[in-house]
Design a protein around this motif. Structure first.
Motif, PDB file in Angstrom:
ATOM      1  N   ASN A 265     -33.663 -17.998  -3.202  1.00 16.63           N
ATOM      2  CA  ASN A 265     -33.832 -18.823  -2.013  1.00 16.63           C
ATOM      3  C   ASN A 265     -33.912 -17.892  -0.814  1.00 16.63           C
ATOM      4  O   ASN A 265     -32.905 -17.456  -0.268  1.00 16.63           O
TER       5      ASN A 265
ATOM      6  N   SER B 145     -27.649  -9.748 -10.172  1.00 16.91           N
ATOM      7  CA  SER B 145     -26.579 -10.437  -9.447  1.00 16.91           C
ATOM      8  C   SER B 145     -25.311  -9.616  -9.566  1.00 16.91           C
ATOM      9  O   SER B 145     -24.506  -9.814 -10.469  1.00 16.91           O
TER      10      SER B 145
ATOM     11  N   GLU C 281     -29.598 -26.045  -6.257  1.00 10.01           N
ATOM     12  CA  GLU C 281     -29.269 -24.723  -5.728  1.00 10.01           C
ATOM     13  C   GLU C 281     -28.111 -24.170  -6.537  1.00 10.01           C
ATOM     14  O   GLU C 281     -27.228 -24.918  -6.968  1.00 10.01           O
ATOM     15  N   THR C 282     -28.118 -22.864  -6.738  1.00 12.07           N
ATOM     16  CA  THR C 282     -27.084 -22.274  -7.571  1.00 12.07           C
ATOM     17  C   THR C 282     -26.830 -20.840  -7.164  1.00 12.07           C
ATOM     18  O   THR C 282     -27.694 -20.183  -6.576  1.00 12.07           O
ATOM     19  N   GLU C 283     -25.629 -20.360  -7.473  1.00 15.45           N
ATOM     20  CA  GLU C 283     -25.316 -18.947  -7.304  1.00 15.45           C
ATOM     21  C   GLU C 283     -25.441 -18.227  -8.633  1.00 15.45           C
ATOM     22  O   GLU C 283     -25.334 -17.015  -8.701  1.00 15.45           O
ATOM     23  N   LYS C 284     -25.673 -19.008  -9.701  1.00 18.88           N
ATOM     24  CA  LYS C 284     -25.774 -18.432 -11.031  1.00 18.88           C
ATOM     25  C   LYS C 284     -27.198 -18.013 -11.318  1.00 18.88           C
ATOM     26  O   LYS C 284     -28.147 -18.569 -10.773  1.00 18.88           O
TER      27      LYS C 284
ATOM     28  N   GLU D 124     -21.107 -10.610  -5.634  1.00 22.23           N
ATOM     29  CA  GLU D 124     -22.118 -11.053  -4.686  1.00 22.23           C
ATOM     30  C   GLU D 124     -22.253 -12.569  -4.781  1.00 22.23           C
ATOM     31  O   GLU D 124     -22.761 -13.110  -5.754  1.00 22.23           O
ATOM     32  N   VAL D 125     -21.765 -13.284  -3.781  1.00 20.55           N
ATOM     33  CA  VAL D 125     -21.787 -14.745  -3.811  1.00 20.55           C
ATOM     34  C   VAL D 125     -22.647 -15.325  -2.700  1.00 20.55           C
ATOM     35  O   VAL D 125     -22.964 -16.500  -2.713  1.00 20.55           O
ATOM     36  N   GLU D 126     -23.038 -14.487  -1.722  1.00 21.58           N
ATOM     37  CA  GLU D 126     -23.787 -15.020  -0.595  1.00 21.58           C
ATOM     38  C   GLU D 126     -25.258 -15.265  -0.943  1.00 21.58           C
ATOM     39  O   GLU D 126     -25.931 -16.021  -0.280  1.00 21.58           O
ATOM     40  N   ARG D 127     -25.768 -14.601  -1.983  1.00 17.87           N
ATOM     41  CA  ARG D 127     -27.164 -14.791  -2.353  1.00 17.87           C
ATOM     42  C   ARG D 127     -27.290 -16.035  -3.219  1.00 17.87           C
ATOM     43  O   ARG D 127     -26.612 -16.179  -4.223  1.00 17.87           O
ATOM     44  N   ARG D 128     -28.202 -16.934  -2.833  1.00 14.03           N
ATOM     45  CA  ARG D 128     -28.353 -18.182  -3.565  1.00 14.03           C
ATOM     46  C   ARG D 128     -29.729 -18.260  -4.213  1.00 14.03           C
ATOM     47  O   ARG D 128     -30.671 -17.602  -3.789  1.00 14.03           O
TER      48      ARG D 128
END
Length: 414
Positions: free
Chosen positions: A412, A329, A300-303, A333-337
């Protein structure tokens, strides 16, 4: 004014009368140009003002327009602008006839799309050469356009034939797989050597069925006719199924799955994503020598992009290529994975100049030694279209002699 471009008579050969439209509010000027050009074999049409000229041009689609600048109601600049903004007439060369000598007027003409200029008073030789140049350019455009049209027809014919052949292959190959499966059920009746042959034949046949399915689905994906069947899927399970697909054919290559201790659940089309994994792992198996290592990493990543540091021992100087670049991205915005799956091999690698080509339809590249063609021509195209349909990215990170990493990222959405 001396003409800037001249075309030799032996280069320019007419295949029939070319149409010239003369737009000028002065009858005498039109008469002079008409007589001059008709003597040279052109088919000349006249319009006494800009409005009439615009009416004629769509019916005639001439090979060149001689357009006076100074006309009442609609001047030559406006007429030229309208011609060039219309997709049906934008390719027609426009030669502006003007008594204006200032630089600003010519720049204005260039700005609205004028191809060339003729100064008043008219010089016969200048008109002859400039019209010939303009008509020749239109002739080349027509030839290229016709060649392109024929090419598109051939592409449609090729795709139809290809689809028909592949569709007809599915039934006998599926039947062959069924017969081999029956033999596997009675494997006790065969020697160890025969059992191995049956097992390998069954595996190869299933890979062929997978290839045929991918080939057929590429057309559906391109046309938007293949609907995603979204379910909550465990990507670790999908990866294990894909790896098992190559149990017999992987030889002495090792395939290792690296994943978190917890299940990574993703909402996706389970069957399509499984086939993407089979395609990517299959490429790794094909281009990795016996005894080589293949690694499947799920994380899983935020990148959004690929981090070459994710794989130990992989050179950070290796160039990376993202074929789709679909995921946005926004900063902050960090909540979207996202979920990223990467397949690394330690094969021969591929040069960065071929990154884009191998994802193209029927794109094949002989770059990985011994004349082997990289990709089946549609396998990676299938992967690209499936990942795009999920709103994701797919790309490659590779360097000749250091192996390759093919990766994809999907949101995700669970």
């Amino acid at each position: 004014m001396n003409p800037q471009v001249q075309i030799k008579d032996e280069i320019y050969k007419e295949k029939g009368p070319r149409r010239i439209l003369v737009v000028d509010d002065d009858f005498k000027s039109r008469k002079v140009l008409k007589d001059l050009l008709e003597v040279q074999g052109y088919e000349v049409y006249e319009a006494e003002d800009g409005k009439k000229g615009l009416e004629l041009i769509n019916d005639l689609i001439p090979d060149a327009v001689l357009l006076d600048v100074m006309m009442p109601n609609i001047d030559g600049f406006e007429v030229c602008r309208i011609i060039k903004e219309d997709p049906d007439t934008t390719h027609i060369p426009v030669i502006m006839i003007t008594a204006l000598q200032d630089k600003e007027s010519k720049l204005k003409g260039i700005g609205v799309g004028a191809t060339d200029f003729i100064s008043k008073p008219i010089d016969i030789k200048e008109v002859t050469l400039r019209v010939k140049n303009a008509v020749y350019g239109k002739k080349l455009y027509d030839e290229v356009n016709e060649a392109y049209r024929k090419l598109k027809e051939l592409e449609v014919m090729r795709d139809s034939l290809f689809h028909m052949i592949v569709h007809d292959l599915r039934q006998p190959v599926t039947a062959l797989s069924g017969y081999l499966q029956i033999l596997k059920m009675h494997e006790g009746s065969f020697s160890k050597a025969d059992q191995k042959i049956i097992e390998e034949s069954y595996s190869v046949t299933n890979i062929l069925i997978e290839m045929i399915s991918s080939l057929l689905d590429v057309s559906k994906l391109e046309e938007g006719k293949l609907e995603l069947q979204l379910t909550d899927c465990n990507l670790s399970t999908l990866a294990q199924d894909a790896v098992q697909f190559f149990d017999v054919l992987k030889g002495h290559r090792s395939i290792k799955i690296d994943k978190p201790d917890y299940d990574i659940i993703c909402r996706c089309d389970m069957e399509l994503v499984r086939r993407v994994l089979i395609n990517l792992i299959g490429n790794a198996v094909k281009f990795t020598q016996d005894g080589g290592k293949i690694q499947v990493l799920i994380e899983e990543t935020e990148k959004v992009g690929y981090d070459s540091g994710s794989f130990s021992g992989h050179s950070p100087t290796t160039s990376s290529f993202d074929i789709t670049n679909n995921i946005e991205s926004p900063e902050g915005e960090v909540e979207r994975r996202f979920i990223k799956v990467s397949i690394k091999d330690n094969g021969l690698g591929i040069s960065s100049k071929y990154y884009k080509k191998i994802f193209e339809k029927f794109g094949q590249v002989e770059t990985r030694g011994e004349g082997k063609k990289y990709s089946t021509g549609l396998g990676l195209t299938f992967c690209k279209l499936v990942i795009e349909a999920h709103g994701g990215n797919i790309g490659v990170d590779s360097k000749p002699g250091e192996g390759s990493v093919f990766w994809f990222i999907i949101p995700n959405n669970v």
